[in-house]
Design a protein around this motif. Sequence first.
Motif, short mmCIF file in Angstrom:
data_model
loop_
_atom_site.label_atom_id
_atom_site.label_comp_id
_atom_site.label_asym_id
_atom_site.label_seq_id
_atom_site.Cartn_x
_atom_site.Cartn_y
_atom_site.Cartn_z
N ASN A 107 0.79 -1.26 0.03
CA ASN A 107 0.00 -0.03 -0.20
C ASN A 107 0.85 1.25 -0.04
O ASN A 107 0.39 2.21 -0.12
CB ASN A 107 -0.80 0.18 1.38
N ARG A 108 2.21 1.04 0.20
CA ARG A 108 3.26 2.12 -0.06
C ARG A 108 4.26 1.67 -0.02
O ARG A 108 4.73 0.51 0.37
CB ARG A 108 2.94 3.29 1.30
N PHE A 109 5.49 2.47 -0.75
CA PHE A 109 6.58 1.84 -0.99
C PHE A 109 7.67 1.96 0.13
O PHE A 109 7.28 3.04 0.84
CB PHE A 109 7.35 2.63 -2.24
N SER A 110 8.43 1.29 0.68
CA SER A 110 9.38 1.18 1.62
C SER A 110 10.56 2.10 1.49
O SER A 110 11.37 2.21 2.35
CB SER A 110 9.47 0.00 2.40
N LEU A 111 10.84 2.34 -0.03
CA LEU A 111 12.32 3.05 -0.26
C LEU A 111 11.90 4.46 -0.92
O LEU A 111 10.60 4.65 -0.92
CB LEU A 111 12.77 2.18 -1.33
N ARG A 112 12.83 5.15 -0.81
CA ARG A 112 12.63 6.57 -1.34
C ARG A 112 13.75 6.84 -2.66
O ARG A 112 14.72 6.14 -2.80
CB ARG A 112 13.17 7.30 -0.18
N GLY A 113 13.28 7.56 -3.30
CA GLY A 113 13.95 7.72 -4.65
C GLY A 113 13.31 7.21 -5.98
O GLY A 113 12.87 5.93 -5.96
N LYS A 114 13.50 7.66 -7.00
CA LYS A 114 12.65 7.06 -8.26
C LYS A 114 13.16 5.89 -8.72
O LYS A 114 12.42 4.94 -8.78
CB LYS A 114 12.63 8.17 -9.43
N LYS A 115 14.54 5.58 -8.70
CA LYS A 115 15.12 4.18 -9.17
C LYS A 115 14.86 3.07 -8.13
O LYS A 115 14.50 1.91 -8.59
CB LYS A 115 16.78 4.55 -9.35
N LYS A 116 14.91 3.42 -7.01
CA LYS A 116 14.68 2.50 -5.79
C LYS A 116 13.16 1.97 -5.83
O LYS A 116 13.03 0.95 -5.57
CB LYS A 116 15.15 3.17 -4.48
N VAL A 117 12.18 3.10 -5.93
CA VAL A 117 11.01 2.60 -5.97
C VAL A 117 10.42 1.91 -7.22
O VAL A 117 9.83 0.89 -7.28
CB VAL A 117 10.08 3.96 -6.06
#
Length: 70
Positions: A35-45
């Motif tokens: 329900n939400r991503f646990s990483l930050r940054g476009k490449k990581k997501v």
Amino acid sequence: MRHRVYSPKGKEIYSHRMSVVEPVFGNIGTTKRLNRFSLRGKKKVQGQWQLYCLVHNIEKLANYGHLAAS
């Protein structure tokens, strides 16, 4: 909106809804609990999303791959 959905053309369009990508998002969101991503940054997501999609496709092959082989 009700008139548009229940019209003959609306019924035809709505019947194809399960054959498009919407169920994939529902499956990944509910069964995989994304329900939400646990990483930050476009490449990581993007990498995390691709990993979830990979798992989804592997599960489809494991569950239904024998149907395509026959």
